[in-house]
Write a protein that holds these residues in place. Structure first.
Motif, PDB file in Angstrom:
ATOM      1  N   PRO B 132      26.222   5.508   5.129  1.00 25.95           N
ATOM      2  CA  PRO B 132      26.277   5.003   3.789  1.00 25.95           C
ATOM      3  C   PRO B 132      26.630   3.360   4.082  1.00 25.95           C
ATOM      4  CG  PRO B 132      27.893   6.646   3.962  1.00 25.95           C
ATOM      5  CD  PRO B 132      27.093   6.734   5.132  1.00 25.95           C
ATOM      6  N   THR B 133      26.325   2.582   2.945  1.00 30.78           N
ATOM      7  CA  THR B 133      26.623   1.191   2.951  1.00 30.78           C
ATOM      8  C   THR B 133      28.152   0.968   3.488  1.00 30.78           C
ATOM      9  OG1 THR B 133      24.862   0.795   1.478  1.00 30.78           O
ATOM     10  CG2 THR B 133      26.323  -1.110   1.981  1.00 30.78           C
ATOM     11  N   GLU B 134      28.752   1.832   2.764  1.00 31.98           N
ATOM     12  CA  GLU B 134      30.264   1.641   2.669  1.00 31.98           C
ATOM     13  C   GLU B 134      31.052   1.907   3.746  1.00 31.98           C
ATOM     14  OE1 GLU B 134      32.582   3.879  -0.094  1.00 31.98           O
ATOM     15  OE2 GLU B 134      31.755   5.828   0.291  1.00 31.98           O
ATOM     16  N   HIS B 135      30.436   2.614   4.834  1.00 33.97           N
ATOM     17  CA  HIS B 135      31.023   2.796   6.125  1.00 33.97           C
ATOM     18  C   HIS B 135      30.608   2.103   7.110  1.00 33.97           C
ATOM     19  CE1 HIS B 135      33.043   6.725   5.990  1.00 33.97           C
ATOM     20  NE2 HIS B 135      32.382   6.972   4.860  1.00 33.97           N
ATOM     21  N   LEU B 136      29.505   1.168   6.945  1.00 33.70           N
ATOM     22  CA  LEU B 136      29.024   0.440   7.900  1.00 33.70           C
ATOM     23  C   LEU B 136      30.114  -0.535   8.911  1.00 33.70           C
ATOM     24  CD1 LEU B 136      25.793  -1.123   6.505  1.00 33.70           C
ATOM     25  CD2 LEU B 136      25.934   0.853   7.775  1.00 33.70           C
ATOM     26  N   GLN B 137      31.007  -1.283   7.891  1.00 37.28           N
ATOM     27  CA  GLN B 137      31.943  -2.214   8.807  1.00 37.28           C
ATOM     28  C   GLN B 137      32.793  -1.176   9.485  1.00 37.28           C
ATOM     29  OE1 GLN B 137      31.652  -5.252   8.967  1.00 37.28           O
ATOM     30  NE2 GLN B 137      33.351  -5.062  10.526  1.00 37.28           N
ATOM     31  N   SER B 138      33.426  -0.062   8.771  1.00 37.80           N
ATOM     32  CA  SER B 138      34.439   0.828   9.484  1.00 37.80           C
ATOM     33  C   SER B 138      33.744   1.427  10.560  1.00 37.80           C
ATOM     34  CB  SER B 138      34.985   1.836   8.359  1.00 37.80           C
ATOM     35  OG  SER B 138      33.903   2.441   7.683  1.00 37.80           O
ATOM     36  N   CYS B 139      32.447   1.951  10.432  1.00 34.65           N
ATOM     37  CA  CYS B 139      31.896   2.608  11.681  1.00 34.65           C
ATOM     38  C   CYS B 139      31.653   1.521  13.086  1.00 34.65           C
ATOM     39  CB  CYS B 139      30.627   2.934  11.317  1.00 34.65           C
ATOM     40  SG  CYS B 139      29.569   3.929  12.558  1.00 34.65           S
ATOM     41  N   PHE B 140      31.436   0.218  12.525  1.00 39.35           N
ATOM     42  CA  PHE B 140      31.274  -0.588  13.812  1.00 39.35           C
ATOM     43  C   PHE B 140      32.585  -0.873  14.235  1.00 39.35           C
ATOM     44  CE2 PHE B 140      31.720  -5.305  14.986  1.00 39.35           C
ATOM     45  CZ  PHE B 140      31.023  -5.158  16.043  1.00 39.35           C
ATOM     46  N   ASP B 141      33.852  -0.963  13.433  1.00 39.07           N
ATOM     47  CA  ASP B 141      35.196  -1.204  13.869  1.00 39.07           C
ATOM     48  C   ASP B 141      35.585  -0.346  14.822  1.00 39.07           C
ATOM     49  OD1 ASP B 141      35.283  -3.432  11.978  1.00 39.07           O
ATOM     50  OD2 ASP B 141      36.614  -2.468  10.419  1.00 39.07           O
ATOM     51  N   ASP B 142      35.078   1.032  14.418  1.00 40.01           N
ATOM     52  CA  ASP B 142      35.436   2.071  15.314  1.00 40.01           C
ATOM     53  C   ASP B 142      34.789   2.164  16.544  1.00 40.01           C
ATOM     54  OD1 ASP B 142      37.679   2.997  13.773  1.00 40.01           O
ATOM     55  OD2 ASP B 142      36.261   4.684  12.815  1.00 40.01           O
ATOM     56  N   LEU B 143      33.338   1.893  16.488  1.00 43.68           N
ATOM     57  CA  LEU B 143      32.760   1.433  17.694  1.00 43.68           C
ATOM     58  C   LEU B 143      33.093   0.500  18.596  1.00 43.68           C
ATOM     59  CD1 LEU B 143      29.075   1.622  16.229  1.00 43.68           C
ATOM     60  CD2 LEU B 143      30.044   3.374  17.782  1.00 43.68           C
ATOM     61  N   SER B 144      33.692  -0.499  18.125  1.00 43.20           N
ATOM     62  CA  SER B 144      34.079  -1.551  19.066  1.00 43.20           C
ATOM     63  C   SER B 144      35.439  -1.189  19.522  1.00 43.20           C
ATOM     64  CB  SER B 144      34.233  -2.959  17.975  1.00 43.20           C
ATOM     65  OG  SER B 144      34.966  -3.864  18.640  1.00 43.20           O
ATOM     66  N   ALA B 145      36.343  -0.680  18.931  1.00 46.75           N
ATOM     67  CA  ALA B 145      37.583  -0.294  19.439  1.00 46.75           C
ATOM     68  C   ALA B 145      37.400   0.845  20.342  1.00 46.75           C
ATOM     69  CB  ALA B 145      38.403   0.268  18.100  1.00 46.75           C
ATOM     70  N   ASN B 146      36.167   1.636  20.382  1.00 37.90           N
ATOM     71  CA  ASN B 146      36.003   2.284  21.494  1.00 37.90           C
ATOM     72  C   ASN B 146      35.188   1.837  22.606  1.00 37.90           C
ATOM     73  OD1 ASN B 146      37.106   5.230  20.859  1.00 37.90           O
ATOM     74  ND2 ASN B 146      36.423   4.461  19.032  1.00 37.90           N
ATOM     75  N   GLY B 147      35.053   0.564  22.580  1.00 37.94           N
ATOM     76  CA  GLY B 147      34.302  -0.149  23.837  1.00 37.94           C
ATOM     77  C   GLY B 147      32.781  -0.096  23.466  1.00 37.94           C
ATOM     78  N   TRP B 148      32.115   0.040  22.535  1.00 39.91           N
ATOM     79  CA  TRP B 148      30.903   0.016  22.298  1.00 39.91           C
ATOM     80  C   TRP B 148      30.412  -1.124  21.325  1.00 39.91           C
ATOM     81  CZ3 TRP B 148      28.367   3.326  24.847  1.00 39.91           C
ATOM     82  CH2 TRP B 148      28.739   4.689  25.364  1.00 39.91           C
ATOM     83  N   ASP B 149      29.221  -1.939  21.531  1.00 40.35           N
ATOM     84  CA  ASP B 149      28.839  -2.992  20.939  1.00 40.35           C
ATOM     85  C   ASP B 149      27.417  -2.635  20.331  1.00 40.35           C
ATOM     86  OD1 ASP B 149      28.634  -5.372  19.678  1.00 40.35           O
ATOM     87  OD2 ASP B 149      29.056  -6.460  21.824  1.00 40.35           O
ATOM     88  N   LEU B 150      26.848  -3.352  19.415  1.00 43.53           N
ATOM     89  CA  LEU B 150      25.632  -3.109  18.772  1.00 43.53           C
ATOM     90  C   LEU B 150      24.387  -3.684  19.609  1.00 43.53           C
ATOM     91  CD1 LEU B 150      26.392  -3.486  15.154  1.00 43.53           C
ATOM     92  CD2 LEU B 150      26.618  -1.595  16.671  1.00 43.53           C
ATOM     93  N   GLY B 151      23.506  -3.370  19.593  1.00 42.82           N
ATOM     94  CA  GLY B 151      22.176  -3.947  20.107  1.00 42.82           C
ATOM     95  C   GLY B 151      21.417  -4.719  19.345  1.00 42.82           C
ATOM     96  N   GLY B 152      20.388  -5.144  19.502  1.00 42.55           N
ATOM     97  CA  GLY B 152      19.495  -6.233  18.634  1.00 42.55           C
ATOM     98  C   GLY B 152      18.623  -5.568  17.693  1.00 42.55           C
ATOM     99  N   SER B 153      18.311  -6.419  16.616  1.00 41.50           N
ATOM    100  CA  SER B 153      17.304  -6.118  15.676  1.00 41.50           C
ATOM    101  C   SER B 153      17.031  -7.413  14.959  1.00 41.50           C
ATOM    102  CB  SER B 153      17.774  -5.089  14.632  1.00 41.50           C
ATOM    103  OG  SER B 153      18.663  -5.658  13.762  1.00 41.50           O
ATOM    104  N   GLY B 154      15.688  -7.464  14.448  1.00 42.67           N
ATOM    105  CA  GLY B 154      14.992  -8.516  13.731  1.00 42.67           C
ATOM    106  C   GLY B 154      14.667  -9.653  14.812  1.00 42.67           C
ATOM    107  N   SER B 155      14.730 -11.132  14.422  1.00 41.68           N
ATOM    108  CA  SER B 155      14.337 -11.848  15.047  1.00 41.68           C
ATOM    109  C   SER B 155      15.132 -12.419  16.345  1.00 41.68           C
ATOM    110  CB  SER B 155      13.742 -13.202  14.309  1.00 41.68           C
ATOM    111  OG  SER B 155      12.708 -12.491  13.644  1.00 41.68           O
ATOM    112  N   ASP B 156      15.565 -11.415  16.988  1.00 41.16           N
ATOM    113  CA  ASP B 156      16.497 -11.880  17.977  1.00 41.16           C
ATOM    114  C   ASP B 156      15.966 -11.306  19.478  1.00 41.16           C
ATOM    115  OD1 ASP B 156      17.227  -9.000  18.117  1.00 41.16           O
ATOM    116  OD2 ASP B 156      19.103  -9.499  17.033  1.00 41.16           O
TER     117      ASP B 156
END
Lengths: 358, 417
Positions: B132-156
């Motif tokens: 859900p939208t409200e979890h996006l930032q906190s999910c990313f925060d937790d991913l990042s804290a565990n050493g994970w980063d996001l991949g690409g999407s869109g025109s990148d």
């Protein structure tokens, strides 16, 4: 209170942290490999070390419960390491063959198939489908499940004429190399988009919308601040729908699947080639897509019966000729099979050399 | 778990292949999102139409991509998947994991999302399906804290991926994992902040077998090869022959350039390396006896993509051979990427892939702009039509046209009338 921002741009974890010790010790030193049995590879290093790989077919869509169970098996048998392949398989990496059969036994008892190596059917690359995509013309996971159930034995054995790589894409965006596979099935539409003028005028960038059409079938409709589709030019690719949701293209009774055959990506022997159209349309028939399953089974069977040892699907067809392929496979040849898009003319037969067919 | 009936999906729990429906049901025991995802899918199976809408703009702070918005079109009936966004998590090169790394992803995803994943998505990322939208930032925060980063999407730049390479393969012509990791880290900004005409994919295969389908699935396809000779262990050849491998039929006769020979009496195998095109066939068939050359590098190909919009393209050769040494930090390749991206960025239309731009502008323009020399390895055959262009400096100038122009043409072999 201001929360500290998460660290960005840290990149993926370093792969070295993920490698088992036997791979760290033999990185770049692998000498050769052998196929022990279907689904099991043995890699031998110049140091004399031997690495056993057990390949497991997965439905790609897996839950975290399965992830944790696979992690437990990796702890039990592989010192806590495993990997995945580009075709959605899970690979367990063992530094000896001692416990290999115990691992295989545990996996098989839980319903996980071992196979997909050598001259077998590999796992089907596929997309999101109705599970999670907005532009899917059919389901991906369901069609793949139905086809893999039917061809299951070919994943488990490795005595096909050559490798068999089947791919699936749920729309023409083709996330997943289906355009270069031995057999590919692709979700397609067959009717023009229904334009919601109000939606187009409010939510869509008209120049982008016009530019999205490969055949130039879309032109402005200034009166409605919308667009018009030239129905004679539209070939239902759905790209306009991707850039503008007000160009509804879904049509439950007319959407379906097309099957392409004979492509490959590997450079070995002949170079990479596109898959070519074999069957223009099959109905969307959930939940088990019987027509699709039967058509794919037939395409696999005719290849097994007629190809020489070592011939990939497309190599077999190139040898016998496409006209013979249609005859042998019992497929009707229609005007859909003759290209009328951009690079069509070089696909026409500009020679009097051909075979007669019944 | 609710008692909603799903007769359609129940049919896909049958049969020997592992069932995605069972995977979803297992997560549905603890996740209402997974439960509604199943119910919505059953609805699609009944209606024969997809029930997800286009993504709205969602994301996490600092990034323009990596999260794909997803909303269902029947939010009242299926409230738990009203918002069901996707995370693309950048996989480790070669898709190797420790069990603890997998568990860390599972734990974060249990806390913030549906518990459903794809291992892996078509581009190579771990795909986390449904937050859900409200979890996006906190999910990313937790991913990042565990050493994970996001991949690409869109025109990148989309998440680069590579084959298993030297980690497990004797045919890797360079370190595919190191190159993949290096490029991914070098181009974090390009990966996370869409700024180009459209997407750009890089796939890296250590040899011509192209196990990550780079030639079909990537704008830039990096395919390992060599410049010297295939190594031959004649004793191992004899072993293959003694063990019943039909070397003449299955190896020699299938060589695309007739570059192999097999002496059935002496049981020796030879390669005419000058005429070998390094297709890998003989090495694949006799891996114990044959080895890739020692002067190794890669062929760089460009332009691969699926059908939309202009047509599907297979990548074509732009650099026949490039050394890819870890010690050099791949500067030559990175320099080429920067030049190509600059040209594409300046000239590409919205949603125009680089291969389509080259098709529109012509290879001669592309080669000139990025400073590459035309070479016969770039084409299957030269053009058959006489419709070719000349650069002004290649032409003789009309008499009296002025010294300035004459000077521009100086140094060329073309002589004025």
């Amino acid at each position: 209170m201001v929360k500290t921002m998460a660290k960005t741009d840290i990149g993926p974890p370093h792969y070295e942290q993920m490698l088992p010790q036997i791979i760290k010790d033999n990185y770049g030193k692998w000498k050769y490999f052998e196929r022990v049995k279907p689904g099991v590879l043995k890699h031998v290093s110049e140091t004399g070390d031997e690495l056993y790989t057990v390949r497991v077919g997965s439905p790609r869509l897996i839950g975290i419960d399965t992830l944790r169970k696979m992690a437990d098996l990796a702890d039990k048998y592989c010192n806590g390491h495993l990997r995945f392949t580009s075709r959605h398989n899970i690979e367990f990496l063992l530094d000896s063959s001692n416990e290999m059969n115990a691992l295989i036994g545990e996996l098989e008892a839980r319903g996980w198939p071992i196979g997909g190596t050598g001259n077998s059917l590999n796992n089907i690359i596929h997309t999101q489908g109705w599970v999670h995509c907005h532009s899917a013309a059919t389901d991906a996971s369901g069609t793949v499940k139905a086809v893999m159930d039917d061809l299951y034995d070919y994943f488990k054995a490795d005595d096909l004429p050559a490798k068999l790589k089947i791919s699936m894409a749920c729309c023409l965006n083709m996330c997943g190399a289906v355009h270069c596979s031995d057999i590919a099935f692709v979700g397609i539409h067959r009717t023009v988009p229904r334009i919601d003028d109000e939606g187009v005028s409010k939510n869509c960038e008209i120049p982008n919308l016009i530019a999205s059409c490969p055949t130039g079938a879309i032109r402005p409709n200034p009166k409605a601040k919308s667009v018009i589709v030239n129905e004679e030019k539209c070939m239902y690719c759905g790209n306009c729908y991707t850039v503008c949701p007000s160009m509804k293209i879904m049509d439950p009774e007319n959407d379906g699947l097309a099957i392409f055959v004979g492509g490959k990506v590997s450079n070995s022997r002949s170079g990479p080639t596109f898959s070519r159209l074999a069957i223009p349309w099959l109905p969307n028939n959930p939940p088990r897509w019987d027509e699709l399953v039967e058509a794919v089974r037939n395409l696999v069977d005719v290849w097994i019966q007629n190809a020489k040892k070592g011939e990939r699907y497309g190599e077999w067809i190139e040898r016998i000729g496409w006209e013979k392929f249609f005859e042998i496979a019992g497929l009707p040849f229609t005007d859909k099979h003759i290209d009328d898009f951009k690079f069509s003319v070089p696909t026409f037969r500009s020679t009097s050399n051909f075979k007669y067919t019944k | 778990m609710s008692d909603k009936k799903r007769p359609m999906l129940d049919e896909l729990k049958k049969g020997p292949w592992p069932s995605f429906v069972k995977q979803m049901e297992k997560q549905a025991e603890t996740s209402e999102m997974a439960e509604d995802a199943l119910n919505l899918l059953e609805q699609s199976y009944n209606d024969k139409v997809v029930h997800w809408k286009h993504g709205g703009i969602v994301g996490v702070r600092g990034y323009g991509g990596g999260v794909i918005g997803r909303y269902c079109d029947m939010p009242e009936e299926f409230p738990n998947v009203k918002e069901f966004h996707t995370f693309r998590v950048n996989q480790p090169a070669g898709w190797f994991y420790t069990s603890d790394a997998l568990r860390s992803l599972a734990d974060v995803w249990e806390k913030h999302g549906s518990g459903l994943t794809n291992f892996h998505g078509a581009t190579g990322d771990v795909v986390l399906l449904g937050a859900p939208t409200e979890h996006l930032q906190s999910c990313f925060d937790d991913l990042s804290a565990n050493g994970w980063d996001l991949g690409g999407s869109g025109s990148d730049l989309r998440t680069p991926s590579c084959c298993v390479g030297p980690a497990r393969c004797s045919s890797a012509c360079f370190d595919t994992l190191d190159l993949c990791h290096n490029l991914t880290n070098q181009f974090q900004n390009e990966l996370h902040r869409p700024m180009w005409p459209y997407k750009f994919k890089i796939k890296i295969s250590g040899c011509a077998n192209d196990c990550v389908s780079s030639i079909a699935r990537a704008d830039m396809s990096i395919i390992g090869t060599w410049r010297d000779v295939i190594g031959i262990d004649q004793d191992a050849v004899k072993d293959y022959a003694a063990n019943g491998l039909e070397i003449q039929e299955l190896v020699v006769d299938k060589c695309p350039t007739d570059a192999c020979t097999f002496d059935a009496e002496q049981m020796t195998f030879n390669v005419d390396d000058e005429n070998c095109v390094r297709c890998m066939h003989c090495i694949n068939k006799m891996p114990k006896a044959l080895q890739i050359g020692k002067d190794r590098g890669a062929t760089i190909l460009l332009g691969g993509k699926a059908t939309l919009v202009q047509s599907a393209f297979l990548s074509w050769v732009i650099v026949p051979f490039m050394k890819l040494e870890k010690e050099d930090d791949y500067v030559e390749l990175k320099d080429l990427l920067d030049k190509m991206w600059e040209w594409w960025d300046e000239n590409g239309k919205v949603r125009e892939r680089i291969g389509e731009l080259i098709y529109r502008k012509g290879m001669r323009t592309f080669l000139k702009e990025v400073g590459l020399k035309p070479q016969p390895q770039m084409v299957k055959h030269p053009r058959a039509n006489p419709y070719f262009f000349w650069w002004p400096e290649e032409l003789a100038k009309e008499k009296g046209e002025g010294d300035a122009l004459g000077e521009a043409a100086a140094g060329k072999e073309i002589k004025n009338g």
